[in-house]
Design a protein around this motif. Structure first.
Motif, PDB file in Angstrom:
ATOM      1  N   LYS A 146       0.814  -1.215   0.000  1.00  0.00           N
ATOM      2  CA  LYS A 146       0.000   0.000   0.000  1.00  0.00           C
ATOM      3  C   LYS A 146       0.845   1.261   0.000  1.00  0.00           C
ATOM      4  O   LYS A 146       0.578   2.205  -0.750  1.00  0.00           O
ATOM      5  CB  LYS A 146      -0.925  -0.004   1.211  1.00  0.00           C
ATOM      6  CG  LYS A 146      -1.734   1.287   1.359  1.00  0.00           C
ATOM      7  CD  LYS A 146      -2.588   1.276   2.606  1.00  0.00           C
ATOM      8  CE  LYS A 146      -3.291   2.614   2.792  1.00  0.00           C
ATOM      9  NZ  LYS A 146      -4.117   2.633   4.022  1.00  0.00           N
ATOM     10  N   ASP A 147       1.892   1.290   0.833  1.00  0.00           N
ATOM     11  CA  ASP A 147       2.707   2.500   0.960  1.00  0.00           C
ATOM     12  C   ASP A 147       3.392   2.856  -0.355  1.00  0.00           C
ATOM     13  O   ASP A 147       3.404   4.020  -0.770  1.00  0.00           O
ATOM     14  CB  ASP A 147       3.762   2.320   2.058  1.00  0.00           C
ATOM     15  CG  ASP A 147       3.135   2.235   3.442  1.00  0.00           C
ATOM     16  OD1 ASP A 147       2.017   2.746   3.593  1.00  0.00           O
ATOM     17  OD2 ASP A 147       3.770   1.660   4.353  1.00  0.00           O
ATOM     18  N   SER A 158      -6.172  16.569  -6.512  1.00  0.00           N
ATOM     19  CA  SER A 158      -5.141  15.533  -6.398  1.00  0.00           C
ATOM     20  C   SER A 158      -5.142  14.934  -4.996  1.00  0.00           C
ATOM     21  O   SER A 158      -5.028  13.710  -4.823  1.00  0.00           O
ATOM     22  CB  SER A 158      -3.766  16.123  -6.717  1.00  0.00           C
ATOM     23  OG  SER A 158      -3.704  16.569  -8.060  1.00  0.00           O
ATOM     24  N   ASN A 159      -5.266  15.789  -3.994  1.00  0.00           N
ATOM     25  CA  ASN A 159      -5.281  15.289  -2.613  1.00  0.00           C
ATOM     26  C   ASN A 159      -6.520  14.437  -2.345  1.00  0.00           C
ATOM     27  O   ASN A 159      -6.445  13.399  -1.667  1.00  0.00           O
ATOM     28  CB  ASN A 159      -5.225  16.461  -1.627  1.00  0.00           C
ATOM     29  CG  ASN A 159      -3.865  17.126  -1.606  1.00  0.00           C
ATOM     30  OD1 ASN A 159      -2.855  16.504  -1.900  1.00  0.00           O
ATOM     31  ND2 ASN A 159      -3.838  18.401  -1.254  1.00  0.00           N
ATOM     32  N   VAL A 203      -8.697   8.815  -1.723  1.00  0.00           N
ATOM     33  CA  VAL A 203      -9.544   7.688  -2.090  1.00  0.00           C
ATOM     34  C   VAL A 203      -8.698   6.490  -2.512  1.00  0.00           C
ATOM     35  O   VAL A 203      -9.093   5.340  -2.306  1.00  0.00           O
ATOM     36  CB  VAL A 203     -10.539   8.070  -3.201  1.00  0.00           C
ATOM     37  CG1 VAL A 203      -9.912   8.071  -4.577  1.00  0.00           C
ATOM     38  CG2 VAL A 203     -11.735   7.123  -3.179  1.00  0.00           C
ATOM     39  N   VAL A 204      -7.520   6.737  -3.082  1.00  0.00           N
ATOM     40  CA  VAL A 204      -6.618   5.629  -3.407  1.00  0.00           C
ATOM     41  C   VAL A 204      -6.182   4.929  -2.131  1.00  0.00           C
ATOM     42  O   VAL A 204      -6.193   3.692  -2.035  1.00  0.00           O
ATOM     43  CB  VAL A 204      -5.396   6.130  -4.194  1.00  0.00           C
ATOM     44  CG1 VAL A 204      -4.329   5.043  -4.312  1.00  0.00           C
ATOM     45  CG2 VAL A 204      -5.801   6.593  -5.585  1.00  0.00           C
ATOM     46  N   ALA A 205      -5.809   5.726  -1.124  1.00  0.00           N
ATOM     47  CA  ALA A 205      -5.371   5.146   0.150  1.00  0.00           C
ATOM     48  C   ALA A 205      -6.506   4.372   0.810  1.00  0.00           C
ATOM     49  O   ALA A 205      -6.296   3.264   1.328  1.00  0.00           O
ATOM     50  CB  ALA A 205      -4.866   6.257   1.069  1.00  0.00           C
ATOM     51  N   ARG A 206      -7.718   4.914   0.797  1.00  0.00           N
ATOM     52  CA  ARG A 206      -8.845   4.222   1.411  1.00  0.00           C
ATOM     53  C   ARG A 206      -9.220   2.968   0.625  1.00  0.00           C
ATOM     54  O   ARG A 206      -9.582   1.938   1.194  1.00  0.00           O
ATOM     55  CB  ARG A 206     -10.054   5.155   1.498  1.00  0.00           C
ATOM     56  CG  ARG A 206      -9.892   6.296   2.496  1.00  0.00           C
ATOM     57  CD  ARG A 206     -11.228   6.948   2.794  1.00  0.00           C
ATOM     58  NE  ARG A 206     -11.817   7.555   1.613  1.00  0.00           N
ATOM     59  CZ  ARG A 206     -11.646   8.826   1.261  1.00  0.00           C
ATOM     60  NH1 ARG A 206     -10.873   9.615   2.001  1.00  0.00           N
ATOM     61  NH2 ARG A 206     -12.221   9.317   0.179  1.00  0.00           N
ATOM     62  N   ASN A 207      -9.124   3.058  -0.713  1.00  0.00           N
ATOM     63  CA  ASN A 207      -9.465   1.921  -1.554  1.00  0.00           C
ATOM     64  C   ASN A 207      -8.537   0.743  -1.294  1.00  0.00           C
ATOM     65  O   ASN A 207      -8.983  -0.400  -1.209  1.00  0.00           O
ATOM     66  CB  ASN A 207      -9.406   2.329  -3.017  1.00  0.00           C
ATOM     67  CG  ASN A 207      -9.790   1.204  -3.958  1.00  0.00           C
ATOM     68  OD1 ASN A 207      -8.948   0.386  -4.309  1.00  0.00           O
ATOM     69  ND2 ASN A 207     -11.051   1.170  -4.367  1.00  0.00           N
ATOM     70  N   SER A 261       3.660   6.112  -5.172  1.00  0.00           N
ATOM     71  CA  SER A 261       3.813   6.163  -6.627  1.00  0.00           C
ATOM     72  C   SER A 261       2.733   7.035  -7.258  1.00  0.00           C
ATOM     73  O   SER A 261       3.013   7.851  -8.144  1.00  0.00           O
ATOM     74  CB  SER A 261       3.753   4.747  -7.198  1.00  0.00           C
ATOM     75  OG  SER A 261       3.823   4.781  -8.612  1.00  0.00           O
ATOM     76  N   VAL A 262       1.505   6.884  -6.796  1.00  0.00           N
ATOM     77  CA  VAL A 262       0.408   7.701  -7.313  1.00  0.00           C
ATOM     78  C   VAL A 262       0.633   9.167  -6.958  1.00  0.00           C
ATOM     79  O   VAL A 262       0.421  10.066  -7.786  1.00  0.00           O
ATOM     80  CB  VAL A 262      -0.938   7.202  -6.755  1.00  0.00           C
ATOM     81  CG1 VAL A 262      -2.059   8.162  -7.143  1.00  0.00           C
ATOM     82  CG2 VAL A 262      -1.248   5.806  -7.273  1.00  0.00           C
ATOM     83  N   ALA A 263       1.082   9.423  -5.741  1.00  0.00           N
ATOM     84  CA  ALA A 263       1.319  10.806  -5.294  1.00  0.00           C
ATOM     85  C   ALA A 263       2.384  11.480  -6.147  1.00  0.00           C
ATOM     86  O   ALA A 263       2.236  12.652  -6.540  1.00  0.00           O
ATOM     87  CB  ALA A 263       1.724  10.820  -3.827  1.00  0.00           C
ATOM     88  N   ARG A 264       3.462  10.751  -6.439  1.00  0.00           N
ATOM     89  CA  ARG A 264       4.525  11.330  -7.266  1.00  0.00           C
ATOM     90  C   ARG A 264       4.033  11.604  -8.677  1.00  0.00           C
ATOM     91  O   ARG A 264       4.383  12.623  -9.281  1.00  0.00           O
ATOM     92  CB  ARG A 264       5.739  10.395  -7.296  1.00  0.00           C
ATOM     93  CG  ARG A 264       6.543  10.360  -6.011  1.00  0.00           C
ATOM     94  CD  ARG A 264       7.930   9.792  -6.257  1.00  0.00           C
ATOM     95  NE  ARG A 264       7.859   8.454  -6.805  1.00  0.00           N
ATOM     96  CZ  ARG A 264       7.888   7.333  -6.082  1.00  0.00           C
ATOM     97  NH1 ARG A 264       7.984   7.411  -4.760  1.00  0.00           N
ATOM     98  NH2 ARG A 264       7.827   6.146  -6.636  1.00  0.00           N
ATOM     99  N   ALA A 265       3.224  10.689  -9.228  1.00  0.00           N
ATOM    100  CA  ALA A 265       2.684  10.893 -10.578  1.00  0.00           C
ATOM    101  C   ALA A 265       1.785  12.127 -10.623  1.00  0.00           C
ATOM    102  O   ALA A 265       1.856  12.933 -11.560  1.00  0.00           O
ATOM    103  CB  ALA A 265       1.910   9.646 -11.027  1.00  0.00           C
TER     104      ALA A 265
END
Length: 231
Positions: free
Chosen positions: A98-99, A207-208, A213-217, A104-108
């Protein structure tokens, strides 16, 4: 002497005419940038709102996999390109960690957001340059015009304001022209810079929200998100 613009132009020297032509070119450049940026900004905002409406409906179901595979076309605006970069990173990343996936998504998202902001600022440097230098270019023409006026007075051996008034009028016209070029450029630059700053905030907020939602998903299997439709 006739102090109409036509008469002043006819008595203007080569250097003053060169200054006026230079200011004319600067004015045309600023007008082209203003027109092009306004078209781009209006289209980008409209496309972003459309994307937010469509993608928001998909993400509201909490299905990131479906969102990552969705094809909403090429005209998705600045917001769409940023969110799509995050979806692409989510699709290709290792979801077992997850981390790493969230990072990776945050950097993109961050990379694409920086590209979008830089793209929106394209041409604003021209407006800033015209706005800051046009008065000085006009002042250069005025300075040289006054010098020429006093030189003509010295040659003729006559004194008084009447002798140099024509030369001063010719000189001051370049300063007036410089201000006419600079004022719209400065106003347009301030407006567009504020517009870019506002869109930058919209992108950051969306973006935030998407990253949340990515983290919760990945942690609980799904949760909805509402993209910022004001972008």
């Amino acid at each position: 002497m006739d102090f109409s613009l036509q008469a002043i132009w006819e008595h203007t020297g080569l250097f003053a005419r060169f200054i006026i032509f230079t200011l004319g070119a600067m004015s045309i450049a600023s007008l082209v940038v203003i027109a092009e940026r306004m078209v781009v900004f209006r289209k980008g905002r409209a496309d972003s709102r459309t994307f937010a409406s469509k993608m928001g409906a998909i993400l509201a179901k909490g299905d990131l996999a479906a969102a990552a595979e969705a094809n909403l076309g090429k005209d998705v605006g600045h917001l769409g390109r940023v969110i799509n970069s995050g979806l692409t990173a989510f699709r290709i990343t290792n979801r077992n960690d997850k981390d790493i996936a969230v990072e990776s998504v945050a950097r993109a998202l961050e990379r694409q957001a920086a590209r979008e902001v830089q793209s929106m600022k394209r041409g604003l440097g021209v407006l800033a340059t015209v706005g800051s230098t046009a008065p000085f270019v006009g002042l250069l023409g005025t300075t040289m015009g006054i010098v020429n006026a006093f030189q003509e007075m010295a040659k003729s051996g006559a004194g008084g304001l009447a002798t140099i008034s024509a030369g001063i009028a010719e000189a001051l016209i370049t300063t007036a022209f410089g201000l006419l070029v600079a004022i719209p450029a400065v106003m347009a630059y301030n407006f567009m810079q504020g517009w870019v700053d506002a869109r930058s905030v919209d992108i950051s907020e969306s973006s935030n929200e998407f990253l949340d939602v990515v983290a919760r998903n990945m942690g609980s299997g799904g949760s909805g998100v509402a993209l910022d439709k004001s972008a």
